[in-house]
Design an enzyme around this catalytic site. Structure first.
Site, short mmCIF file in Angstrom:
data_model
loop_
_atom_site.label_atom_id
_atom_site.label_comp_id
_atom_site.label_asym_id
_atom_site.label_seq_id
_atom_site.Cartn_x
_atom_site.Cartn_y
_atom_site.Cartn_z
N GLY A 156 39.90 38.59 62.44
CA GLY A 156 40.28 39.75 63.25
C GLY A 156 41.62 39.63 63.95
O GLY A 156 41.84 40.28 64.97
N HIS A 173 47.46 45.10 53.41
CA HIS A 173 47.27 44.21 52.27
C HIS A 173 48.38 43.16 52.29
O HIS A 173 49.56 43.50 52.48
CB HIS A 173 47.32 45.01 50.97
CG HIS A 173 47.07 44.16 49.77
ND1 HIS A 173 45.83 43.67 49.45
CD2 HIS A 173 47.93 43.67 48.82
CE1 HIS A 173 45.91 42.92 48.36
NE2 HIS A 173 47.18 42.91 47.97
N ASN A 190 44.83 50.73 55.47
CA ASN A 190 44.54 49.33 55.17
C ASN A 190 45.82 48.50 55.28
O ASN A 190 46.92 49.03 55.13
CB ASN A 190 44.00 49.23 53.73
CG ASN A 190 43.60 47.83 53.35
OD1 ASN A 190 42.99 47.10 54.14
ND2 ASN A 190 43.93 47.42 52.14
N ASN A 196 44.51 40.78 62.95
CA ASN A 196 45.20 42.09 62.91
C ASN A 196 44.60 43.03 63.93
O ASN A 196 45.34 43.75 64.64
CB ASN A 196 45.13 42.68 61.51
CG ASN A 196 46.22 42.14 60.60
OD1 ASN A 196 47.39 42.45 60.78
ND2 ASN A 196 45.84 41.29 59.65
N ILE A 230 34.74 46.05 48.82
CA ILE A 230 35.23 47.15 47.98
C ILE A 230 34.43 48.38 48.35
O ILE A 230 33.19 48.33 48.43
CB ILE A 230 35.09 46.78 46.50
CG1 ILE A 230 36.05 45.62 46.21
CG2 ILE A 230 35.38 48.00 45.62
CD1 ILE A 230 36.17 45.24 44.77
N ASP A 233 43.49 48.66 46.69
CA ASP A 233 44.83 48.23 47.10
C ASP A 233 45.93 49.13 46.53
O ASP A 233 46.95 48.67 45.99
CB ASP A 233 45.07 46.75 46.73
CG ASP A 233 44.12 45.85 47.48
OD1 ASP A 233 43.76 46.17 48.62
OD2 ASP A 233 43.71 44.82 46.91
C1 GRF Z 1 44.95 39.63 56.38
O1 GRF Z 1 45.86 38.83 55.69
C2 GRF Z 1 44.85 40.99 55.75
O2 GRF Z 1 46.06 41.44 55.23
C3 GRF Z 1 43.88 40.74 54.64
O3 GRF Z 1 42.93 39.85 55.17
C4 GRF Z 1 43.52 39.10 56.22
C5 GRF Z 1 42.69 39.37 57.45
O4 GRF Z 1 43.10 38.60 58.54
N1 GRF Z 1 43.35 41.99 54.14
P1 GRF Z 1 42.58 38.96 60.00
O5 GRF Z 1 41.05 39.04 59.92
O6 GRF Z 1 43.20 40.24 60.43
O7 GRF Z 1 43.01 37.80 60.84
#
Ligand code: GRF
Length: 212
Positions: A12, A105, A103, A14, A88, A141
């Site tokens: 988490g 990616h 999203n 992000n 998915i 994606d």
């Molecule tokens: C990130 O690299 C995101 O782009 C990918 O999974 C990872 C998740 O990291 N989809 P976090 O849980 O946000 O630390």
């Protein structure tokens, strides 16, 4: 103020970057498909509502997605934010949130959709790698790109060192994209995203190795 719901599966970071950016958005809930997702504790500590919809008891992808939709829709979000949500999603789910599902990616799409993006980037010998925030379509994606950030690939990079460099940029561009959303500046036209009055684009898109 617009409302968002954030979906996570793990760490988490992000989600944390989005919370810490203090955007003019109401974060109505953080929902995980994994009861032990580390990000849940952070959200709870911040006083954000959390929910777990465990995918394991559901015998079909459709059944899980339907329950997830019910949980999300109870918060009536303007946007559903996938932040490391490692599932998915069915076409029904994606179409239900058409143009309201976003999203991040860890690659410069359309290069390297799918998993293990950093390993595949190293194997391909690309010199530039990065991350992409995009609206979600039923193709995994894929979808209208809101913002991307590039990082150099260095000769001695490992999967871990490259992932860390990309993640730093993820934590910049996801809050940036959501700020534009909060300010009602994102328009999807013919499969592409236009950012209205994009004065801030210059700084957001400057390559990290460029001197400002
Ligand atoms: C990130 O690299 C995101 O782009 C990918 O999974 C990872 C998740 O990291 N989809 P976090 O849980 O946000 O630390």
């Amino acid at each position: 103020m617009k409302t968002i719901v954030i979906l996570i599966s793990g760490r988490g970071s992000n989600m944390q970057a989005i919370v810490e950016a203090q955007l003019p958005l109401k974060i109505a809930a953080v929902i995980s498909n994994k009861p032990d997702a580390e990000g849940l504790a952070y959200a709870q500590a911040k006083g954000i509502a959390t929910a777990v919809i465990d995918h394991r008891p559901h015998t079909t992808r459709e059944a899980f997605d339907q329950e997830l939709m019910r949980c999300i829709d109870a918060y009536a979000p303007d946007l559903v934010v996938l932040a490391g949500f490692m599932r998915i999603l069915t076409e029904d789910f994606v179409l239900h949130y058409s143009e309201r599902l976003i999203n991040i990616h860890p690659s410069l799409l359309p290069a390297f959709p799918g998993l293990a993006t950093h390993r595949r980037a190293l194997e391909a010998g690309v010199k530039i790698h990065g991350c992409t925030v995009h609206f979600v379509t039923p193709v995994v994606d894929h979808g209208p790109i809101v913002v991307q950030a590039a990082v150099p690939v260095q000769r001695d990079d490992t999967v871990q060192s490259l992932a860390a460099r990309v993640l730093q940029q993820e934590h910049q561009i996801y809050p940036q994209a959501l700020r534009w959303f909060a300010e009602d500046r994102l328009r999807i036209q013919q499969g592409q995203v236009n950012v209205r009055d994009a004065a801030t684009l210059d700084t957001a898109l400057r390559s990290p190795w460029e001197k400002s």
